[in-house]
Design an enzyme around this catalytic site. Structure first.
Site, PDB file in Angstrom:
ATOM      1  N   GLY A  22       0.844  -1.190   0.000  1.00  0.00           N
ATOM      2  CA  GLY A  22       0.000   0.000   0.000  1.00  0.00           C
ATOM      3  C   GLY A  22       0.878   1.238   0.000  1.00  0.00           C
ATOM      4  N   GLY A  24       1.773   4.575   1.878  1.00  0.00           N
ATOM      5  CA  GLY A  24       1.631   5.328   3.123  1.00  0.00           C
ATOM      6  C   GLY A  24       1.463   6.797   2.790  1.00  0.00           C
ATOM      7  CE1 TYR A  26       2.841  12.115  10.327  1.00  0.00           C
ATOM      8  CE2 TYR A  26       5.000  11.845   9.309  1.00  0.00           C
ATOM      9  CZ  TYR A  26       4.185  12.459  10.245  1.00  0.00           C
ATOM     10  OH  TYR A  26       4.702  13.413  11.079  1.00  0.00           O
ATOM     11  CE1 TYR A  58      -0.769   9.439  10.032  1.00  0.00           C
ATOM     12  CE2 TYR A  58      -1.111   8.516   7.850  1.00  0.00           C
ATOM     13  CZ  TYR A  58      -0.704   8.372   9.152  1.00  0.00           C
ATOM     14  OH  TYR A  58      -0.231   7.153   9.576  1.00  0.00           O
ATOM     15  CD  GLU A 120      -2.689   7.023  14.104  1.00  0.00           C
ATOM     16  OE1 GLU A 120      -1.687   7.510  13.576  1.00  0.00           O
ATOM     17  OE2 GLU A 120      -3.824   7.548  14.023  1.00  0.00           O
ATOM     18  CE1 TYR A 132       0.622  13.645  18.217  1.00  0.00           C
ATOM     19  CE2 TYR A 132       0.283  15.620  16.894  1.00  0.00           C
ATOM     20  CZ  TYR A 132       0.562  14.270  16.981  1.00  0.00           C
ATOM     21  OH  TYR A 132       0.795  13.552  15.838  1.00  0.00           O
ATOM     22  CB  SER A 220       9.057   2.592   9.397  1.00  0.00           C
ATOM     23  OG  SER A 220       8.415   3.717   9.919  1.00  0.00           O
ATOM     24  N   PRO A 221       8.681   0.327   6.433  1.00  0.00           N
ATOM     25  CG  PRO A 221       7.631  -0.234   4.399  1.00  0.00           C
ATOM     26  CD  PRO A 221       7.541   0.718   5.562  1.00  0.00           C
ATOM     27  N   GLY A 223      12.904   1.417   6.934  1.00  0.00           N
ATOM     28  CA  GLY A 223      13.464   2.294   7.954  1.00  0.00           C
ATOM     29  C   GLY A 223      12.562   3.511   7.949  1.00  0.00           C
TER      30      GLY A 223
END
Length: 326
Positions: A22, A24, A26, A58, A120, A132, A220-221, A223
């Site tokens: 897929g 990402g 972000y 996002y 999440e 946050y 993060s596949p 890194g």
């Protein structure tokens, strides 16, 4: 299982299926130009991606929706060809907030349903609209998680037809078991989205998830970006790895393509994030070669058990998932 560029869905435990790669989406809203996400999603669909990973926080779900709708109008895809994963953020885990939050995502996308909706992270922050929440001294405002109650509210969303499949993200074994062993569980989590790549191969969590028919989706596949505000920079960049690069010539593939192939070959879904059209294409070109058993073992051997995304700012939260071994 033979995966190809046109046929790379793998089954989920609820009878649905997920494309094994897929895009990402972000991005840091401060440094991302308006429309960058729309352009990337359109490129990705043209290249062959059918899975888009996003999230309300996002701030670009409206762009994802716009891109998908344009491609539907063009006749390139139908809505049912596209697999969209949305996420329920930590300030919205109170049961009564779950459906309205999902409905907001659906409004932004202008979709009738999402294919996958996931919690999440297992750590609840103070409920409300502040993403946050901190107090006046900058201290994080935590909230007691009740993951089982949140899960029941998600099950009701599935029953209402707003979502096809339910999953989680950043859950450890104990937190997964909390849901799996819930009395009266209606729907099992079909997936757990976690950091996973050759330097952090997650062997124990992967095995546990496989035993319970839970697909691991790797964020993060490759890194990750080297953003010091949330990334552990003590680990060297994955794509500079000597062994991954040593396979480049043999396959005429980049270290990134080798790293992605490693995960999909062991049944792990990957969602590399990129807004660069060339990279988006490159990351998808992983179906025309396969690694040998020995190469797979060697890449497994690169595991350093070091996370890039360690979320240490929340390490004193009672539900911080990464104190446990897995």
């Amino acid at each position: 299982m033979k995966l190809s560029a046109t046929n790379h869905r793998i089954p989920l435990s609820d009878g649905n299926s997920i494309p094994i790669i897929g895009l990402g989406t972000y991005s840091d809203p401060k440094s991302t130009v308006k429309g960058a996400c729309t352009a990337s999603v359109k490129t990705a669909i043209d290249v062959g991606y059918r899975h888009i990973d996003g999230a309300y926080i996002y701030g670009n779900e409206h762009e994802v929706g716009e891109a998908v709708r344009e491609k539907i109008v063009e006749g390139k895809v139908r809505r049912e060809d596209i697999f969209y994963c949305g996420k329920l953020w930590a300030t919205k885990l109170e049961p009564e907030m779950v459906r309205p939050t999902l409905e907001k995502t659906l409004q932004l996308l202008q979709f009738d349903y999402v294919d996958l909706y996931i919690i999440e992270m297992p750590m609840a922050l103070k409920p409300g609209d502040e993403t946050y929440p901190r107090d006046e001294n900058g201290k994080w405002l935590y909230h007691k998680s009740n993951l089982r109650a949140t899960w029941e509210a998600l099950e009701a969303c599935k029953d209402a037809g707003l979502v096809k499949s339910l999953g989680v993200s950043n859950f450890n074994r104990r937190q997964l078991e909390l849901i799996l062993n819930k009395p009266g569980l209606k729907y099992k989590p079909v997936s757990n989205q976690v950091e996973c790549h050759p330097y952090f191969t997650q062997p124990k969590l992967l095995k546990f998830c496989q035993q319970h028919d839970i697909v691991i989706v790797a964020y993060s596949p490759l890194g990750t970006s080297r953003n010091p505000s949330w990334v552990n920079l003590s680990s060297p960049p994955l794509l500079k790895d000597e062994y991954l690069n040593s396979l480049r010539k043999k396959y005429n593939k980049t270290a990134a393509q080798i790293a992605l192939r490693f995960n999909i070959q062991r049944g792990v879904t990957v969602i590399p994030k990129s807004f660069n059209p060339e990279r988006i294409k490159e990351n998808f070109q992983i179906f025309d070669f396969s690694l040998t058993e020995e190469e797979m073992k060697n890449i497994e051997g690169l595991n350093r058990n070091v996370r890039f995304v360690d979320m240490l700012m929340w390490s004193d939260h009672p539900e911080y998932p990464f104190h446990d071994e897995y």
